[in-house]
Design an enzyme around this catalytic site. Structure first.
Site, PDB file in Angstrom:
ATOM      1  CE  LYS A   1      -3.918   2.103   2.501  1.00 33.70           C
ATOM      2  NZ  LYS A   1      -4.790   2.004   3.685  1.00 33.70           N
TER       3      LYS A   1
ATOM      4  CB  SER B   1      -8.194   1.140   5.694  1.00 33.96           C
ATOM      5  OG  SER B   1      -8.881   2.345   5.880  1.00 33.96           O
TER       6      SER B   1
ATOM      7  CB  SER C   1      -8.125   4.044   2.758  1.00 33.38           C
ATOM      8  OG  SER C   1      -7.181   3.422   3.647  1.00 33.38           O
TER       9      SER C   1
END
Length: 497
Positions: free
Chosen positions: A85, A184, A160
């Site tokens: 990420k 997330s 997210s």
């Protein structure tokens, strides 16, 4: 002999690792297969913001060299590639956090998670898409465009960390790393039929994890099976003196717990169903899948009872005061002076004007909204009425959980109220977007650990549903035992592609 792209990319990480050691597949072959899949599919899914093909292949070649020499590999997952990420810093790749204000920025140091992945011999395929500064539940808030759900490209992959989850579901990577501030990791995992774990706060270093809300953020592992997730969790966990919030407690044997769980025996395990996390507002197919999962746990020998956590009803309100307050403080550092975007610096404007122009141009609407809410909540005259009260609610939520764990070992709930919603459906309704985090955010407020494991497809729309398993702080091994047992009993699911 396994060798085709289609076959390689569908193998789980533990199988790939075993084949590397047995010299049935090389790390370079596996990494190249993933890169080929990214090239073939990512124009559609947009899971990646940056692909580091040469660097990944170089790391893979180093593992293959060690295998050929008969040397000891640096970890169980050595040679198995991973998607990272884009909120973790990397010296050799851009770190943008999905924001225009950090476009093209290279960190001068690696995050501790990045360092541990490299030390474990895990090739990093690239950086994955995300909501800007991890603020969002759909990955639509990325400055670089939304990620699409491989199960249905008209639906969101969650947020997210939708990029990491989509990369797993699209077979672009067998492993991924995410961060979880209010769900997330777990929420995208639920929407893509992958496994995601939010570890106990402080057990995975936040050094080099660009902060959204420091008291809530936690990095964690993602994969397509519970065992793979445990293996990756073991790589990144552990005390880090560079992180002031890092705990020194020993990491429980999560890999052993996952392997024990695969036997399918949950006799003696006490499971609590959280009353506040089901009912009105939940999609019927999600509730049906959850009920079937609970019945499966009973069939495996677990005892199930209902648990009351009354202050969960106030969790959403408390969370969306605490998080923006921390955001407004953390993001003050993006001032056009130290790093990142700088707008209007032509010598005719004051420093204050340059800062204002830069932040106006560099931050997206959701980030600006949360900064404003946070600044308001912390302002004189409102601190005691809002932020201070929210922190009191946070304490009460933690007490609810502590009380619950006196009578049960784990708690369970749906991971999300509904399946994946359509792109654009909630984009203009912040409250509806915030409500999507209802099931996951209480654990971040308490600092406890949680997992989302696929529980099948909804009868409403044939989209994935996730079962959330929760455990006390430093009891992450319970997640893996229960999750692995449920996964084994549930059996294989169809894939997105």
């Amino acid at each position: 002999m396994i060798g085709s792209l289609h076959e390689i990319i569908r193998l789980d990480a533990s199988t790939l690792a075993a084949k590397i050691v047995a010299k049935e597949l090389s790390s370079v072959e596996i990494t190249q297969a993933c890169l080929d899949q990214i090239e073939a599919t990512d124009d559609t899914y947009r899971a990646f913001l940056h692909v580091a093909a040469e660097k990944a292949l170089s790391a893979a070649a180093a593992v293959d060299k060690a295998v050929a020499a008969g040397g000891q590999l640096s970890s169980t997952l050595a040679g198995v590639p991973l998607a990272l990420k884009d909120v973790f810093t990397t010296v050799d790749m851009p770190t943008t956090c999905g924001s225009k204000i950090l476009q093209g920025w290279h960190s001068p140091y690696d995050a501790t998670v990045t360092t541990r992945l490299r030390a474990a011999g895990i090739p990093i395929l690239g950086k994955t898409n995300m909501d800007e500064f991890a603020m969002g539940s759909s990955t639509e808030n990325s400055a670089y465009g939304p990620t699409r759900n491989p199960w249905n490209v008209d639906r969101v992959p969650g947020g997210s960390g939708g990029g990491s989850a989509a990369a797993l579901a699209a077979f672009q990577a067998p492993l991924a790393i995410g961060s979880d501030t209010g769900g997330s990791i777990r929420q995208p995992a639920a929407l893509t039929a992958t496994v995601g774990v939010k570890p106990t706060y402080g057990t995975v270093s936040r050094y080099g994890l660009v902060a959204c809300a420091s008291s809530l953020d936690q990095g964690g592992p993602c994969a397509r099976t519970v065992l793979d997730t445990a293996l990756l969790h073991a790589v990144i966990a552990g005390h880090d003196a560079r992180d002031s919030t890092s705990v020194e407690a020993a990491v429980p044997d999560i890999v052993g717990a996952a392997k024990a769980g695969e036997s399918g025996d949950l006799h003696g395990v006490r499971v609590g169903v959280v009353r506040q996390l089901r009912g009105e507002g939940y999609q019927s197919g999600v509730l049906a899948s959850f009920q079937a999962a609970v019945e499966q746990l009973i069939a495996l020998g677990a005892t199930v009872s209902e648990v009351d956590c009354p202050h969960f009803d106030y969790a959403l309100a408390a969370y969306y005061l605490i998080l923006p307050s921390e955001v407004s403080s953390n993001l003050a550092r993006f001032d056009a002076m130290r790093y990142g975007l700088r707008v209007g610096d032509d010598g005719s404007r004051s420093a204050e004007e340059v800062i204002a122009l830069t932040r106006a141009a560099g931050f997206g609407p959701e980030v600006k909204r949360r900064i404003m809410i946070g600044a308001y909540a912390l302002s004189a005259g409102y601190y005691d009425s809002y932020y201070s009260q929210a922190q009191k609610v946070r304490t009460l939520i933690a007490r609810d959980l502590d009380k619950a764990y006196r009578s049960v070992d784990v708690l369970v709930s749906p991971a999300t109220p509904t399946t994946a919603f359509s792109l654009g459906e909630k984009a203009d309704d912040p409250l509806a977007m915030y409500l999507f985090d209802l099931c996951t955010l209480p654990l971040n407020l308490a600092g406890h650990c949680g997992m989302s494991v696929p529980s099948g497809l909804s009868s409403d729309d044939d989209l994935p549903v996730g079962l959330q398993i929760m455990a006390p702080a430093l009891a992450d091994d319970r997640l893996y035992r229960v999750g692995a047992a449920y996964e084994a009993a549930r059996g294989p699911l169809p894939s997105a592609i």
